[in-house]
Design a protein around this motif. Structure first.
Motif: not given
Length: 328
Positions: A13-17, A151-160
């Motif tokens: 999901v991190a790769f996809s978002i 609204f979404f913490d996409s940076a945090g999501f991509n940081n594991g």
């Protein structure tokens, strides 16, 4: 779900978002969700909303947003060669029975004229960006620049999954079209809605539920998904969705069940109900939390961003006013 399966799910999901904060490259909801979409923000559909009007329960409100990071990454105007289209299916065959097509003029003195045309070619209403126009047969329409309601913490999501509760989309704007019409015109309460943009006569982008293309369709097929129509989804994209869902730890049976809900990619809604997502989509619905929880079987429940950076209104056009963006 085991620890190793959760790790694979999060990685997928991190790769996809994904996002590149410094360069404003974003894949979340449907912001810049395909290579083609990234070439023209004025045609790039970000989000679609459909809900019973909180101000007038007899009406259905539909909102589409384009121009991600308007004024920074994208323009603040609508494309004069484009068609912006709301589609409504009333008999569950993923083919629209109603369409509302919006065309814009060139900017003049800071605004654009627009016209809303029905599928039969009959004009419904005309208006001007930045102003609310009443529709004689019932309802309202407006278009212009607004705060991005996603609204979404996409940076945090991509940081594991190191969520900080920081809304990546805070303090940014989009262009939006808000159309409110009587629910009775559709002849049924149970409908589905999707939006699309056309570059001239050719479809450019489309969106139903949030993040379907972003999360469930592989990189090589994202343009093909955006260029297809919902009635083609089950035949063309079920294998893609099944593979993605199984990579998230779902069994084949579970994946098949979910795919049957998620395809075709339309927002289904009982317009007589005030409940939110998956019944349509209201502005305040935390769709990312809902979808992460669904797709990972409860292993990932949320990103700690639970609301928009600006309050929504209970009166038309419901969106928050745009932020002042400093000159770049």
């Amino acid at each position: 779900m085991t620890t190793s399966t959760l790790g694979r799910a999060c990685a997928f999901v991190a790769f996809s978002i994904s996002c590149l904060v410094g360069g404003y490259y974003v894949d979340a909801a449907d912001h810049t969700d395909s290579p083609l979409a990234r070439t023209n923000g004025t045609l790039d559909l970000n989000d679609l909303y459909a809900f019973q009007s909180p101000q007038r329960p007899e009406n259905l409100t539909m909102i589409m947003t384009v121009n991600p990071f308007a004024g920074v990454l994208s323009p603040t105007t609508f494309n004069t060669r484009a068609v912006y289209e709301f589609n409504v299916d009333t008999n569950n065959d993923a083919v629209p029975n109603f369409a509302f097509r919006i065309y814009f003029s060139s900017p003049r003195l800071g605004s654009q004229r627009f016209i809303v045309v029905q599928a039969n070619g009959r004009p419904l209403v005309s208006g001007e960006t930045g102003k609310t126009t009443t529709i004689r047969s019932g309802g309202f329409v407006t278009a212009g620049q607004f705060d991005d309601p996603f609204f979404f913490d996409s940076a945090g999501f991509n940081n594991g999954l190191a969520f900080t509760g920081t809304d990546f989309f805070a303090s940014n704007n989009v262009s939006a079209i808000v159309l409110e019409v009587p629910r009775a015109m559709f002849g049924t309460n149970n409908i589905s809605v999707y939006a699309r943009t056309l570059n001239g006569a050719s479809q450019f982008d489309r969106v139903g539920r949030p993040a379907i293309n972003t999360v469930l369709i592989g990189a090589a097929r994202k343009d093909a998904f955006n260029l297809a129509t919902p009635n083609q989804d089950v035949a063309k994209f079920t294998p893609d969705v099944l593979a993605s869902l199984m990579s998230l730890g779902n069994t084949q049976t579970e994946a098949a069940s979910l795919a049957g809900i998620l395809l075709p990619d339309v927002l289904t809604i009982d317009t007589s109900s005030t409940s939110g997502f998956l019944n349509g989509r209201q502005l305040a619905n935390d769709v990312i939390d809902a979808e992460l929880n669904l797709l990972t079987k409860g292993a990932v429940t949320g990103d700690n961003v639970n609301s928009n950076d600006k309050l929504f209104s209970n009166t038309f056009p419901y969106l928050a006013a745009p932020h002042v963006i400093a000159a770049q």
